[in-house]
Design a protein around this motif. Structure first.
Motif, PDB file in Angstrom:
ATOM      1  N   MET A   1       0.823  -1.190   0.000  1.00  0.00           N
ATOM      2  CA  MET A   1       0.000   0.000   0.000  1.00  0.00           C
ATOM      3  C   MET A   1       0.861   1.245   0.000  1.00  0.00           C
ATOM      4  N   GLY A   2       0.474   2.237  -0.764  1.00  0.00           N
ATOM      5  CA  GLY A   2       1.233   3.476  -0.845  1.00  0.00           C
ATOM      6  C   GLY A   2       0.935   4.383   0.330  1.00  0.00           C
ATOM      7  N   HIS A   3       1.782   5.364   0.504  1.00  0.00           N
ATOM      8  CA  HIS A   3       1.591   6.352   1.568  1.00  0.00           C
ATOM      9  C   HIS A   3       0.703   7.470   1.069  1.00  0.00           C
ATOM     10  N   LEU A   4      -0.158   7.967   1.930  1.00  0.00           N
ATOM     11  CA  LEU A   4      -0.982   9.119   1.588  1.00  0.00           C
ATOM     12  C   LEU A   4      -0.155  10.383   1.784  1.00  0.00           C
ATOM     13  N   VAL A   5      -0.200  11.249   0.801  1.00  0.00           N
ATOM     14  CA  VAL A   5       0.525  12.508   0.872  1.00  0.00           C
ATOM     15  C   VAL A   5      -0.500  13.635   0.895  1.00  0.00           C
ATOM     16  N   SER A   6      -0.372  14.527   1.855  1.00  0.00           N
ATOM     17  CA  SER A   6      -1.287  15.652   1.947  1.00  0.00           C
ATOM     18  C   SER A   6      -0.959  16.662   0.859  1.00  0.00           C
ATOM     19  N   LEU A   7      -1.937  16.952   0.028  1.00  0.00           N
ATOM     20  CA  LEU A   7      -1.761  17.934  -1.031  1.00  0.00           C
ATOM     21  C   LEU A   7      -2.417  19.248  -0.653  1.00  0.00           C
ATOM     22  N   GLU A   8      -2.729  19.407   0.603  1.00  0.00           N
ATOM     23  CA  GLU A   8      -3.439  20.584   1.068  1.00  0.00           C
ATOM     24  C   GLU A   8      -2.689  21.190   2.244  1.00  0.00           C
ATOM     25  N   TRP A   9      -2.669  22.510   2.287  1.00  0.00           N
ATOM     26  CA  TRP A   9      -2.085  23.217   3.420  1.00  0.00           C
ATOM     27  C   TRP A   9      -3.219  23.670   4.322  1.00  0.00           C
ATOM     28  N   SER A  10      -2.971  23.672   5.616  1.00  0.00           N
ATOM     29  CA  SER A  10      -3.920  24.276   6.545  1.00  0.00           C
ATOM     30  C   SER A  10      -3.136  24.786   7.745  1.00  0.00           C
ATOM     31  N   GLY A  11      -3.666  25.810   8.367  1.00  0.00           N
ATOM     32  CA  GLY A  11      -2.984  26.375   9.518  1.00  0.00           C
ATOM     33  C   GLY A  11      -3.874  27.347  10.252  1.00  0.00           C
ATOM     34  N   THR A  12      -3.423  27.689  11.453  1.00  0.00           N
ATOM     35  CA  THR A  12      -4.117  28.645  12.298  1.00  0.00           C
ATOM     36  C   THR A  12      -3.077  29.544  12.935  1.00  0.00           C
ATOM     37  N   SER A  13      -3.414  30.805  13.056  1.00  0.00           N
ATOM     38  CA  SER A  13      -2.505  31.741  13.711  1.00  0.00           C
ATOM     39  C   SER A  13      -2.251  31.284  15.136  1.00  0.00           C
ATOM     40  N   PRO A  14      -1.080  31.604  15.672  1.00  0.00           N
ATOM     41  CA  PRO A  14      -0.783  31.195  17.048  1.00  0.00           C
ATOM     42  C   PRO A  14      -1.719  31.876  18.046  1.00  0.00           C
ATOM     43  N   PRO A  15      -2.024  31.190  19.146  1.00  0.00           N
ATOM     44  CA  PRO A  15      -2.994  31.735  20.102  1.00  0.00           C
ATOM     45  C   PRO A  15      -2.532  32.991  20.830  1.00  0.00           C
ATOM     46  N   GLN A  16      -1.259  33.328  20.761  1.00  0.00           N
ATOM     47  CA  GLN A  16      -0.802  34.508  21.487  1.00  0.00           C
ATOM     48  C   GLN A  16      -1.116  35.816  20.746  1.00  0.00           C
ATOM     49  N   GLN A  17      -1.824  35.771  19.613  1.00  0.00           N
ATOM     50  CA  GLN A  17      -2.188  36.987  18.887  1.00  0.00           C
ATOM     51  C   GLN A  17      -3.356  37.663  19.582  1.00  0.00           C
ATOM     52  N   GLU A 139       2.077  28.174  -5.656  1.00  0.00           N
ATOM     53  CA  GLU A 139       3.231  28.124  -6.555  1.00  0.00           C
ATOM     54  C   GLU A 139       4.331  29.067  -6.083  1.00  0.00           C
ATOM     55  N   GLY A 140       5.562  28.550  -6.015  1.00  0.00           N
ATOM     56  CA  GLY A 140       6.713  29.380  -5.684  1.00  0.00           C
ATOM     57  C   GLY A 140       6.829  29.757  -4.217  1.00  0.00           C
ATOM     58  N   LEU A 141       6.078  29.086  -3.328  1.00  0.00           N
ATOM     59  CA  LEU A 141       6.089  29.440  -1.916  1.00  0.00           C
ATOM     60  C   LEU A 141       6.122  28.173  -1.069  1.00  0.00           C
ATOM     61  N   ARG A 142       6.942  28.202  -0.029  1.00  0.00           N
ATOM     62  CA  ARG A 142       6.961  27.082   0.916  1.00  0.00           C
ATOM     63  C   ARG A 142       5.882  27.305   1.967  1.00  0.00           C
ATOM     64  N   PHE A 143       5.347  26.209   2.499  1.00  0.00           N
ATOM     65  CA  PHE A 143       4.309  26.290   3.519  1.00  0.00           C
ATOM     66  C   PHE A 143       4.774  27.128   4.704  1.00  0.00           C
ATOM     67  N   GLU A 144       6.006  26.920   5.165  1.00  0.00           N
ATOM     68  CA  GLU A 144       6.525  27.642   6.323  1.00  0.00           C
ATOM     69  C   GLU A 144       6.551  29.147   6.074  1.00  0.00           C
ATOM     70  N   ASP A 145       6.884  29.549   4.851  1.00  0.00           N
ATOM     71  CA  ASP A 145       6.919  30.970   4.514  1.00  0.00           C
ATOM     72  C   ASP A 145       5.510  31.568   4.493  1.00  0.00           C
ATOM     73  N   PHE A 146       4.549  30.795   3.981  1.00  0.00           N
ATOM     74  CA  PHE A 146       3.172  31.270   3.946  1.00  0.00           C
ATOM     75  C   PHE A 146       2.625  31.402   5.370  1.00  0.00           C
ATOM     76  N   LEU A 147       2.880  30.416   6.216  1.00  0.00           N
ATOM     77  CA  LEU A 147       2.424  30.468   7.602  1.00  0.00           C
ATOM     78  C   LEU A 147       3.070  31.644   8.334  1.00  0.00           C
ATOM     79  N   SER A 148       4.333  31.888   8.070  1.00  0.00           N
ATOM     80  CA  SER A 148       5.022  33.033   8.672  1.00  0.00           C
ATOM     81  C   SER A 148       4.373  34.341   8.223  1.00  0.00           C
ATOM     82  N   TYR A 149       3.994  34.428   6.942  1.00  0.00           N
ATOM     83  CA  TYR A 149       3.303  35.625   6.438  1.00  0.00           C
ATOM     84  C   TYR A 149       1.988  35.827   7.190  1.00  0.00           C
ATOM     85  N   ILE A 150       1.207  34.757   7.357  1.00  0.00           N
ATOM     86  CA  ILE A 150      -0.079  34.845   8.058  1.00  0.00           C
ATOM     87  C   ILE A 150       0.142  35.357   9.486  1.00  0.00           C
TER      88      ILE A 150
END
Length: 169
Positions: A1-17, A139-150
């Motif tokens: 059986m193959g591994h499932l790969v998440s093709l979706e990003w999701s995130g929430t701002s940190p609670p200290q905001q 496109e052209g963006l890493r998840f970590e960079d997008f989360l940092s922007y948020i």
């Protein structure tokens, strides 16, 4: 059986905001005003209604920012834009959700949600703004960079909102 790969990003701002003095009741009208994002988010130059009824699900806003880049001594100016459709707005729970319907920044799908909640059960002395999202990789963006922007964007928004409310109070 193959591994499932998440093709979706999701995130929430940190609670200290958090905003330490304004209440959720005071902050919600600023978040609820779907076409004034440029007043609170420093990276946005313009935000205005293009379709639908203001404050009602189905309303569409145009959001844009102008960026200038330099390479080899040449400056290039580009307008990055998105059209965002209000999906849901709930003044009792103080939350709204929206989706990006069109853009030139590489988003295939994006749904965001903003929620304003009291920090304390009594509803006084501060509130929290939460920004969550689900989207396809951009496109052209890493998840970590997008989360940092948020996270950075929300920190800036919270500070500007708190400053505005304190200066009028």
């Amino acid at each position: 059986m193959g591994h499932l790969v998440s093709l979706e990003w999701s995130g929430t701002s940190p609670p200290q905001q958090q905003l330490h003095l304004p209440t959720a009741q005071e902050v919600w009208p600023l978040v609820e005003d779907f076409c004034n994002l440029h007043k609170w988010l420093p990276t946005i130059d313009t935000c205005y209604q293009v379709d639908g009824t203001l404050g009602q699900p189905g309303m569409v806003r145009y959001v844009a920012t102008t960026t200038t880049t330099s390479s080899n001594g040449n400056e290039e100016t580009m307008i990055k834009w998105a059209k965002e459709k209000l999906l849901m707005i709930d003044p009792i729970k103080r939350c709204l959700s929206y989706e990006v319907t069109d853009n030139n920044i590489g988003m295939k799908s994006y749904v965001g949600k903003s929620t304003v909640t009291p920090i304390n059960d009594d509803g006084k002395n501060g509130c929290k703004i939460e920004w969550s999202f689900v989207c396809d990789p951009i496109e052209g963006l890493r998840f970590e960079d997008f989360l940092s922007y948020i996270e950075t964007a929300l920190q800036s928004m919270a500070k500007k909102m708190e400053d505005a409310l304190l200066s009028t109070g």
